[in-house]
Design a protein around this motif. Structure first.
Motif, mmCIF file in Angstrom:
data_model
loop_
_atom_site.group_PDB
_atom_site.id
_atom_site.type_symbol
_atom_site.label_atom_id
_atom_site.label_comp_id
_atom_site.label_asym_id
_atom_site.label_seq_id
_atom_site.Cartn_x
_atom_site.Cartn_y
_atom_site.Cartn_z
ATOM 1 N N ALA A 1 -9.778 2.936 -14.835
ATOM 2 C CA ALA A 1 -10.321 3.570 -13.635
ATOM 3 C C ALA A 1 -9.854 2.844 -12.377
ATOM 4 O O ALA A 1 -9.481 3.477 -11.383
ATOM 5 C CB ALA A 1 -11.842 3.602 -13.703
ATOM 6 N N VAL A 2 -9.872 1.532 -12.409
ATOM 7 C CA VAL A 2 -9.416 0.746 -11.257
ATOM 8 C C VAL A 2 -7.908 0.913 -11.074
ATOM 9 O O VAL A 2 -7.422 1.116 -9.949
ATOM 10 C CB VAL A 2 -9.778 -0.747 -11.450
ATOM 11 C CG1 VAL A 2 -9.117 -1.603 -10.371
ATOM 12 C CG2 VAL A 2 -11.292 -0.936 -11.415
ATOM 13 N N PHE A 3 -7.168 0.874 -12.175
ATOM 14 C CA PHE A 3 -5.703 0.959 -12.127
ATOM 15 C C PHE A 3 -5.221 2.301 -11.603
ATOM 16 O O PHE A 3 -4.432 2.371 -10.661
ATOM 17 C CB PHE A 3 -5.134 0.719 -13.528
ATOM 18 C CG PHE A 3 -3.648 0.934 -13.633
ATOM 19 C CD1 PHE A 3 -2.748 0.003 -13.132
ATOM 20 C CD2 PHE A 3 -3.136 2.081 -14.242
ATOM 21 C CE1 PHE A 3 -1.372 0.200 -13.231
ATOM 22 C CE2 PHE A 3 -1.768 2.299 -14.340
ATOM 23 C CZ PHE A 3 -0.889 1.355 -13.833
ATOM 24 N N ASN A 4 -5.709 3.418 -12.172
ATOM 25 C CA ASN A 4 -5.116 4.706 -11.802
ATOM 26 C C ASN A 4 -5.643 5.274 -10.489
ATOM 27 O O ASN A 4 -5.118 6.266 -9.995
ATOM 28 C CB ASN A 4 -5.247 5.733 -12.946
ATOM 29 C CG ASN A 4 -6.668 5.999 -13.381
ATOM 30 O OD1 ASN A 4 -7.567 6.122 -12.572
ATOM 31 N ND2 ASN A 4 -6.867 6.087 -14.703
ATOM 32 N N HIS A 5 -6.682 4.647 -9.917
ATOM 33 C CA HIS A 5 -7.126 5.045 -8.578
ATOM 34 C C HIS A 5 -6.485 4.183 -7.485
ATOM 35 O O HIS A 5 -6.676 4.461 -6.290
ATOM 36 C CB HIS A 5 -8.653 4.941 -8.452
ATOM 37 C CG HIS A 5 -9.391 6.033 -9.155
ATOM 38 N ND1 HIS A 5 -9.774 5.954 -10.476
ATOM 39 C CD2 HIS A 5 -9.831 7.251 -8.719
ATOM 40 C CE1 HIS A 5 -10.411 7.066 -10.822
ATOM 41 N NE2 HIS A 5 -10.461 7.869 -9.778
ATOM 42 N N SER A 6 -5.771 3.171 -7.875
ATOM 43 C CA SER A 6 -5.247 2.209 -6.901
ATOM 44 C C SER A 6 -4.249 2.840 -5.933
ATOM 45 O O SER A 6 -3.509 3.758 -6.286
ATOM 46 C CB SER A 6 -4.581 1.042 -7.634
ATOM 47 O OG SER A 6 -5.539 0.341 -8.394
ATOM 48 N N ASN A 7 -4.234 2.297 -4.734
ATOM 49 C CA ASN A 7 -3.376 2.804 -3.667
ATOM 50 C C ASN A 7 -1.988 2.182 -3.749
ATOM 51 O O ASN A 7 -1.545 1.453 -2.857
ATOM 52 C CB ASN A 7 -4.021 2.502 -2.301
ATOM 53 C CG ASN A 7 -3.222 3.068 -1.146
ATOM 54 O OD1 ASN A 7 -2.578 4.107 -1.271
ATOM 55 N ND2 ASN A 7 -3.248 2.369 -0.014
ATOM 56 N N ILE A 8 -1.305 2.458 -4.850
ATOM 57 C CA ILE A 8 0.046 1.945 -5.053
ATOM 58 C C ILE A 8 0.932 3.080 -5.576
ATOM 59 O O ILE A 8 0.432 4.131 -5.970
ATOM 60 C CB ILE A 8 0.084 0.761 -6.055
ATOM 61 C CG1 ILE A 8 -0.378 1.234 -7.444
ATOM 62 C CG2 ILE A 8 -0.752 -0.403 -5.564
ATOM 63 C CD1 ILE A 8 -0.205 0.195 -8.526
ATOM 64 N N PRO B 1 0.823 -1.212 0.000
ATOM 65 C CA PRO B 1 0.000 0.000 0.000
ATOM 66 C C PRO B 1 0.857 1.263 0.000
ATOM 67 O O PRO B 1 1.936 1.288 0.601
ATOM 68 C CB PRO B 1 -0.797 -0.121 1.297
ATOM 69 C CG PRO B 1 0.073 -0.938 2.194
ATOM 70 C CD PRO B 1 0.764 -1.927 1.287
ATOM 71 N N ASN B 2 0.361 2.303 -0.661
ATOM 72 C CA ASN B 2 1.087 3.570 -0.722
ATOM 73 C C ASN B 2 0.722 4.483 0.437
ATOM 74 O O ASN B 2 1.572 5.173 0.988
ATOM 75 C CB ASN B 2 0.778 4.276 -2.045
ATOM 76 C CG ASN B 2 1.470 5.615 -2.170
ATOM 77 O OD1 ASN B 2 2.668 5.719 -1.949
ATOM 78 N ND2 ASN B 2 0.713 6.647 -2.508
ATOM 79 N N ARG B 3 -0.556 4.495 0.825
ATOM 80 C CA ARG B 3 -1.055 5.371 1.887
ATOM 81 C C ARG B 3 -1.942 4.591 2.847
ATOM 82 O O ARG B 3 -2.476 3.536 2.499
ATOM 83 C CB ARG B 3 -1.887 6.532 1.298
ATOM 84 C CG ARG B 3 -1.078 7.585 0.572
ATOM 85 C CD ARG B 3 -2.006 8.503 -0.215
ATOM 86 N NE ARG B 3 -1.262 9.649 -0.726
ATOM 87 C CZ ARG B 3 -1.366 10.891 -0.269
ATOM 88 N NH1 ARG B 3 -2.202 11.150 0.729
ATOM 89 N NH2 ARG B 3 -0.667 11.864 -0.785
ATOM 90 N N VAL B 4 -2.121 5.162 4.031
ATOM 91 C CA VAL B 4 -3.035 4.588 5.018
ATOM 92 C C VAL B 4 -4.337 5.373 4.963
ATOM 93 O O VAL B 4 -4.333 6.610 4.994
ATOM 94 C CB VAL B 4 -2.437 4.659 6.441
ATOM 95 C CG1 VAL B 4 -3.445 4.138 7.462
ATOM 96 C CG2 VAL B 4 -1.135 3.876 6.511
ATOM 97 N N SER B 5 -5.446 4.683 4.871
ATOM 98 C CA SER B 5 -6.740 5.348 4.783
ATOM 99 C C SER B 5 -7.109 6.015 6.108
ATOM 100 O O SER B 5 -6.948 5.410 7.172
ATOM 101 C CB SER B 5 -7.831 4.338 4.408
ATOM 102 O OG SER B 5 -9.111 4.944 4.453
ATOM 103 N N PRO B 6 -7.620 7.275 6.045
ATOM 104 C CA PRO B 6 -8.056 7.952 7.265
ATOM 105 C C PRO B 6 -9.428 7.464 7.741
ATOM 106 O O PRO B 6 -9.890 7.846 8.811
ATOM 107 C CB PRO B 6 -8.118 9.421 6.838
ATOM 108 C CG PRO B 6 -8.444 9.366 5.383
ATOM 109 C CD PRO B 6 -7.747 8.144 4.867
#
Length: 279
Positions: A169-176, A27-32
């Motif tokens: 849409a799925v690819f470029n929104h991904s958390n990576i 994962p790139n970020r942690v969800s708030p």
């Protein structure tokens, strides 16, 4: 028609599963916001969008293409080009159409009320790429249907485009986060995660840039490209300032009714009232 449905569904599930696994491993970020709260809202909207599409166009957009072909209506049905060229040109043209549709949804206040459901997500992952209000889905179907009719788009092009659009849409929104050696050349052709994260920045000038879904050339060609966020990729804040509380950006009833409710008021900063930059 039946094979088309299964092919689209199979490719969608495959890409979604792969990206969700990638996100879970790196994962790139942690969800708030708690994952189950975001996912319940986002995947509910997917279901609503799918039902909307099925109700409005039961047989899919292919029927529009078949009708245009039977009537010999549309640019590509009038211009003598090889079938492979017609398919390629149609896919590119439809991607450009979606780019402009996206820009218009940001510019027209009434349409922005619908589209802000997507931008109100305080975190980005594969599910965000599916978070669109059903009324926006319905309007988008109308835009695509009109484009298919006027262009005379071949049926095969519609199948390819729908698969590519959903996968993008799925690819470029991904958390990576892609390594720089891959990110830099890749974004010259397609929209990457880092490029699209800028579009989901809380900075309005950054939100109003990088509108592309698949091909990144449109933002450069039409002067809406932002290479890097002011705060950098790691420092930008996602979502909308007006929807920065968990109870106003998640929840099934919340996301469905969001376009019809007033924008939540922000607490004014110490140096004065906040400037409302959108209606």
């Amino acid at each position: 028609m039946q094979n088309e449905v299964w092919l689209r569904m199979g490719s969608f599930i495959l890409v979604l599963a792969l990206m969700m696994i990638w996100e879970a491993v790196m994962p790139n970020r942690v969800s708030p916001v708690a994952r189950y709260k975001r996912w319940s809202s986002n995947f509910f909207l997917v279901l609503c969008g799918a039902l909307t599409g099925r109700l409005l166009v039961p047989a899919g957009l292919a029927v529009v293409a078949i009708f245009a072909d039977e009537q010999q209506f549309g640019v590509l049905n009038r211009v003598p080009v090889p079938e492979w060229a017609a398919v390629a040109l149609a896919v590119i043209a439809l991607d450009c159409l979606i780019y402009w549709q996206h820009r218009v949804f940001h510019r027209v206040p009434l349409l922005w009320r619908l589209h802000r459901v997507h931008h109100a997500d305080p975190h980005l992952d594969a599910s965000t790429g599916l978070r669109f209000h059903p009324i926006e889905i319905a309007l988008s179907l109308g835009v695509k249907g009109l484009g298919i009719f006027l262009l005379g788009v071949p049926v095969m092009a519609i199948l390819i485009f729908e698969i590519v659009l959903n996968a993008s849409a799925v690819f470029n929104h991904s958390n990576i986060k892609l390594p720089n050696w891959l990110e830099t050349p890749l974004r010259k052709v397609i929209v990457t995660q880092a490029m699209h994260r800028i579009h989901h920045s809380q900075v309005v000038t950054e939100t109003d840039s990088n509108f592309g879904f698949c091909l990144s050339i449109w933002d450069r060609l039409f002067h809406s490209y932002t290479h890097e966020a002011k705060a950098g990729d790691d420092g930008l804040t996602l979502g909308l300032k007006e929807y920065n509380k968990e109870n106003n950006n998640t929840g099934i009833s919340t996301v469905l009714l969001m376009p019809f409710r007033q924008i939540p008021k922000q607490m004014p900063p110490k140096n004065g009232s906040p400037k409302n930059e959108r209606s």
